[in-house]
Design a protein around this motif. Structure first.
Motif, PDB file in Angstrom:
ATOM      1  N   ASP A  47      28.020  44.734  27.626  1.00 61.23           N
ATOM      2  CA  ASP A  47      29.229  44.000  27.280  1.00 61.23           C
ATOM      3  C   ASP A  47      28.824  43.001  26.199  1.00 61.23           C
ATOM      4  OD1 ASP A  47      31.276  42.062  27.110  1.00 61.23           O
ATOM      5  OD2 ASP A  47      31.979  42.593  29.098  1.00 61.23           O
TER       6      ASP A  47
ATOM      7  N   SER B 247      30.683  38.979  26.846  1.00 63.49           N
ATOM      8  CA  SER B 247      30.243  38.039  27.887  1.00 63.49           C
ATOM      9  C   SER B 247      28.979  38.486  28.614  1.00 63.49           C
ATOM     10  CB  SER B 247      31.363  37.819  28.902  1.00 63.49           C
ATOM     11  OG  SER B 247      31.646  39.019  29.591  1.00 63.49           O
TER      12      SER B 247
ATOM     13  N   THR C 202      31.045  49.975  40.309  1.00 61.74           N
ATOM     14  CA  THR C 202      31.913  49.055  39.582  1.00 61.74           C
ATOM     15  C   THR C 202      31.026  48.041  38.874  1.00 61.74           C
ATOM     16  OG1 THR C 202      33.574  49.308  41.313  1.00 61.74           O
ATOM     17  CG2 THR C 202      33.883  47.499  39.771  1.00 61.74           C
TER      18      THR C 202
ATOM     19  N   TYR D 275      30.819  44.582  36.727  1.00 58.90           N
ATOM     20  CA  TYR D 275      31.561  43.349  36.458  1.00 58.90           C
ATOM     21  C   TYR D 275      30.874  42.593  35.341  1.00 58.90           C
ATOM     22  CZ  TYR D 275      34.006  44.042  40.870  1.00 58.90           C
ATOM     23  OH  TYR D 275      34.785  44.558  41.887  1.00 58.90           O
ATOM     24  N   ASP D 276      31.686  42.118  34.386  1.00 59.74           N
ATOM     25  CA  ASP D 276      31.093  41.276  33.349  1.00 59.74           C
ATOM     26  C   ASP D 276      31.237  39.811  33.750  1.00 59.74           C
ATOM     27  OD1 ASP D 276      33.705  40.517  32.727  1.00 59.74           O
ATOM     28  OD2 ASP D 276      33.742  41.546  30.808  1.00 59.74           O
TER      29      ASP D 276
ATOM     30  N   ALA E 105      32.966  37.559  32.485  1.00 57.21           N
ATOM     31  CA  ALA E 105      34.333  37.055  32.353  1.00 57.21           C
ATOM     32  C   ALA E 105      35.211  37.499  33.521  1.00 57.21           C
ATOM     33  CB  ALA E 105      34.939  37.531  31.038  1.00 57.21           C
TER      34      ALA E 105
ATOM     35  N   ASN F 194      35.972  40.728  34.238  1.00 53.90           N
ATOM     36  CA  ASN F 194      36.517  42.070  34.012  1.00 53.90           C
ATOM     37  C   ASN F 194      35.613  43.101  34.686  1.00 53.90           C
ATOM     38  OD1 ASN F 194      38.567  41.051  32.200  1.00 53.90           O
ATOM     39  ND2 ASN F 194      36.918  40.796  30.703  1.00 53.90           N
ATOM     40  N   PHE F 195      36.173  44.264  34.967  1.00 53.48           N
ATOM     41  CA  PHE F 195      35.357  45.296  35.609  1.00 53.48           C
ATOM     42  C   PHE F 195      35.742  46.670  35.104  1.00 53.48           C
ATOM     43  CE2 PHE F 195      39.085  44.771  38.233  1.00 53.48           C
ATOM     44  CZ  PHE F 195      39.434  46.067  38.576  1.00 53.48           C
ATOM     45  N   GLN F 196      34.818  47.594  35.279  1.00 50.73           N
ATOM     46  CA  GLN F 196      35.016  49.006  34.940  1.00 50.73           C
ATOM     47  C   GLN F 196      34.454  49.836  36.077  1.00 50.73           C
ATOM     48  OE1 GLN F 196      36.525  50.222  32.076  1.00 50.73           O
ATOM     49  NE2 GLN F 196      36.422  52.193  33.076  1.00 50.73           N
TER      50      GLN F 196
END
Length: 100
Positions: free
Chosen positions: A11, A14, A49, A51-52, A54, A56-58
């Motif tokens: 990422d 962040s 999953t 997580y960054d 900030a 957010n997740f993918q």
């Protein structure tokens, strides 16, 4: 000698904070970028999953591939070929009787 998964992502804004892994219906486990599978014999989906920082997740889902069983394929082909040859012989005998 154990099965594991390794994952990596980036990422640029962040940065990656952490990963969570869910193996089948088991609970979620917070981890780094690798995870040793709890059930070494099972063929369950593994959901990762990322997580960054900030928040957010993918999500990515991994399915274990099933190995090709070449012996089963070979035996099936031999059976099909055998039936084909038997049918050919029956048809040829019928044609020979008509021609006689």
């Amino acid at each position: 000698g154990k099965k594991f998964i390794y994952f990596e992502t980036t990422d640029a804004e962040s940065g990656i904070n952490y990963y969570e892994v869910r193996e089948g219906t088991r609970g979620v486990v917070r981890t780094g970028n690798s995870y040793v599978l709890i059930d070494q014999n099972s063929k369950v989906d593994v959901v990762v999953t990322a997580y960054d920082k900030a928040g957010n997740f993918q999500v990515a889902t991994f399915k274990e591939s099933v190995p090709i069983r070449w012996l089963n394929i070979f035996v099936t082909l031999v059976i099909i070929l055998s039936f084909y040859k038997i049918i050919q012989r029956i048809r040829n005998k019928g044609r020979n009787k008509i021609n006689d």
